[in-house]
Each structure stands twice: as C-alpha cells, then as structure tokens.
Design a protein around this motif. Structure first.
Motif, short mmCIF file in Angstrom:
data_model
loop_
_atom_site.label_atom_id
_atom_site.label_comp_id
_atom_site.label_asym_id
_atom_site.label_seq_id
_atom_site.Cartn_x
_atom_site.Cartn_y
_atom_site.Cartn_z
N GLU A 31 0.84 -1.21 0.00
CA GLU A 31 0.00 0.00 0.00
C GLU A 31 0.87 1.27 0.00
OE1 GLU A 31 -3.46 0.67 0.32
OE2 GLU A 31 -2.97 2.81 0.45
N ILE A 32 1.91 1.25 0.83
CA ILE A 32 2.76 2.45 0.97
C ILE A 32 3.64 2.63 -0.27
CG2 ILE A 32 4.68 3.46 2.28
CD1 ILE A 32 3.31 2.19 4.82
N LYS A 97 4.72 15.25 2.34
CA LYS A 97 3.28 15.50 2.15
C LYS A 97 2.51 14.20 2.01
CE LYS A 97 3.32 20.01 0.00
NZ LYS A 97 2.99 20.79 -1.18
N LEU A 98 3.08 13.25 1.24
CA LEU A 98 2.42 11.95 1.10
C LEU A 98 2.29 11.26 2.46
CD1 LEU A 98 4.12 10.37 -2.07
CD2 LEU A 98 1.80 11.26 -1.92
N ILE A 99 3.32 11.45 3.30
CA ILE A 99 3.34 10.79 4.62
C ILE A 99 2.34 11.42 5.58
CG2 ILE A 99 4.79 10.49 6.67
CD1 ILE A 99 7.17 10.03 4.72
N GLY A 100 2.27 12.75 5.60
CA GLY A 100 1.36 13.45 6.52
C GLY A 100 2.05 13.85 7.81
N ALA A 101 1.33 14.56 8.68
CA ALA A 101 1.89 15.09 9.93
C ALA A 101 2.36 13.96 10.84
CB ALA A 101 0.85 15.94 10.64
N THR A 102 3.35 14.30 11.69
CA THR A 102 3.94 13.31 12.61
C THR A 102 2.88 12.59 13.43
OG1 THR A 102 5.94 14.65 12.73
CG2 THR A 102 5.62 13.05 14.49
N ASP A 103 1.94 13.37 13.99
CA ASP A 103 0.85 12.79 14.78
C ASP A 103 -0.32 12.43 13.86
OD1 ASP A 103 -1.24 12.20 16.44
OD2 ASP A 103 -1.09 14.02 17.65
N GLU A 108 -3.76 14.79 7.56
CA GLU A 108 -4.97 14.90 6.73
C GLU A 108 -5.37 13.53 6.19
OE1 GLU A 108 -6.76 17.66 6.23
OE2 GLU A 108 -5.33 18.75 7.50
N PRO A 109 -6.68 13.31 6.03
CA PRO A 109 -7.11 12.13 5.28
C PRO A 109 -6.49 12.19 3.89
CG PRO A 109 -9.01 13.24 6.27
CD PRO A 109 -7.82 14.14 6.48
N GLY A 110 -6.15 11.04 3.34
CA GLY A 110 -5.49 11.03 2.03
C GLY A 110 -3.99 10.88 2.17
N THR A 111 -3.46 11.21 3.35
CA THR A 111 -2.03 10.97 3.58
C THR A 111 -1.85 9.55 4.15
OG1 THR A 111 -2.06 11.80 5.87
CG2 THR A 111 -1.65 13.42 4.10
N ILE A 112 -0.62 9.05 4.10
CA ILE A 112 -0.35 7.69 4.58
C ILE A 112 -0.69 7.56 6.07
CG2 ILE A 112 1.53 6.05 5.03
CD1 ILE A 112 2.76 7.15 2.29
N ARG A 113 -0.17 8.49 6.88
CA ARG A 113 -0.47 8.41 8.32
C ARG A 113 -1.93 8.73 8.60
NH1 ARG A 113 5.00 11.60 10.12
NH2 ARG A 113 6.39 9.79 10.43
N GLY A 121 3.16 7.28 18.34
CA GLY A 121 4.20 6.27 18.60
C GLY A 121 4.15 5.08 17.65
N ARG A 122 3.08 5.00 16.84
CA ARG A 122 2.95 3.91 15.86
C ARG A 122 2.46 4.51 14.54
NH1 ARG A 122 5.46 2.11 19.35
NH2 ARG A 122 5.21 0.17 20.53
N ASN A 123 3.30 5.39 14.00
CA ASN A 123 2.86 6.14 12.80
C ASN A 123 3.44 5.58 11.49
OD1 ASN A 123 5.46 7.10 12.99
ND2 ASN A 123 4.90 9.24 13.37
N ILE A 124 3.88 4.36 11.54
CA ILE A 124 4.20 3.42 10.44
C ILE A 124 5.28 3.76 9.42
CG2 ILE A 124 1.89 2.33 10.57
CD1 ILE A 124 1.20 3.56 7.85
N ILE A 125 5.66 5.02 9.32
CA ILE A 125 6.60 5.39 8.25
C ILE A 125 7.50 6.54 8.68
CG2 ILE A 125 4.78 6.83 7.19
CD1 ILE A 125 6.07 6.10 4.42
#
Ligand code: IDP
Ligand code: MG
Length: 162
Positions: A31-32, A97-103, A108-113, A121-125
């Motif tokens: 997916e990523i 931008k694709l990853i999204g904010a740290t938290d 934003e919806p649409g970003t990976i996180r 603490g579990r933000n995958i990327i």
C-alpha cells in the motif's frame, strides 16, 4: 549549455523512506510503496532489515533529548524495517506531504499516516525532513553500490522531457 535531459537529471532529488516495524507487521508495505510509485517517484534502493538499537539511536540522534527517544529506538529496532530510497523532482518535500503530519491525529485524510495510523508512537513510516537530512540518512542506511541509477520508461511521460 545544459541539454534539457541534463537539467532534468540535475533536478532529481533523493530521499530516505522507511516503513517502520508496525507498518511491516500490519501488511502495509505494498500500500505504501504503491502511493510513491503511482505519484511518479522512482525506487532506487530497497532492503528489509532489523536495525540494532545503536543503529536506531544513530538514525534518531537529533531526538536524543526527547523523553520518547529510548522507547522510539527500542521500537525501531524491534522488528523488520523496510528501508528505501526514492528519487524524483521535489521528492523530499513531497514525500513528507504523502506521509502526513507526525501525529496521525493531525494528518490529513489522504495521507499515509492520516489513512493508516492512529497514534504518534505507531505512525508506520519515516521520511527525511530536508535535503541535508536526506543525504545523511541515505548514507547511513545504504552503501553507494546499493543505489541503482536507471532510466525509467515512464519518466518522459511523468516529466514531459524527451
Ligand atoms: P517525523 O517522523 O514526522 O519526522 P519526528 O519529530 O522526527 O517526526 O519524530 C520521529 C518519530 O518519533 C515520529 O515519527 C514518532 O514515531 C516519534 N515521536 C515523535 N513525537 C512523539 C511523541 O510525542 N511521543 C511518542 N513518539 C513520538
Ligand atoms: Mg523526523
């Protein structure tokens, strides 16, 4: 005078992207990777590794004063990490931008996180936060011979360069 293709090559940036143990364990690798691929960025290095705690501490050295540093390094070294280098125009900034904010609560919806994670603490990327950090992180995780330079057939369609 630089040829158009040389200008194009000179504009290419590289960034270090890693899927952390939670992303690997949750089956989110495809997916990523797909999000970076579909955007038009080019994969130039990839490997699955279980970093040591010392290595994790080196990677996150700028956070060593933070209260979560020890737990973060334990976590990164707890399981497989998919380490990658992606190349493309503006890939450092746009990768973030694709990853999204740290938290993920603020991503934003649409970003990976935003789409795939819930807590910080579990933000995958992981993604490099600037061009200098990107160079340092690529050098830390990869040997020069692990980076593969190649021309992708899609590039002329992605960049409009003949
Ligand atoms: P980034 O990953 O978006 O660049 P950084 O501030 O560089 O964010 O932090 C590195 C990693 O440390 C984050 O991705 C996250 O996993 C973890 N982290 C950051 N802030 C916190 C926190 O307040 N609590 C727990 N973990 C955190
Ligand atoms: Mg960071």
């Amino acid at each position: 005078m630089l040829q158009q293709q040389e200008v194009h090559a000179a504009e290419m940036e590289r960034t270090f992207i890693a899927i952390k143990p939670d992303g690997v364990q949750r089956g989110l690798i495809a997916e990523i990777i797909s999000r970076f691929e579909r955007k038009g960025f080019k994969l130039v290095a990839i490997k699955l590794i279980k970093p040591s705690k010392e290595f994790a501490q080196k990677h996150y050295h700028d956070l060593k004063e933070r209260p979560f540093f020890n737990g973060l390094c334990d976590f990164l070294s707890s399981g497989p990490v998919l380490a990658m280098v992606w190349e493309g125009e503006g890939v450092v900034t746009y990768g973030r931008k694709l990853i999204g904010a740290t938290d993920p609560q603020k991503s934003e919806p649409g970003t990976i996180r935003g789409d795939l994670a819930v807590v910080v603490g579990r933000n995958i990327i992981h993604g490099s936060d600037g061009p200098e950090t990107a160079k340092d992180e690529v050098n830390l995780w990869f040997k020069p011979e692990e980076l593969v330079s190649y021309t992708s057939n899609a590039e002329k369609w992605i960049y409009g360069v003949n």
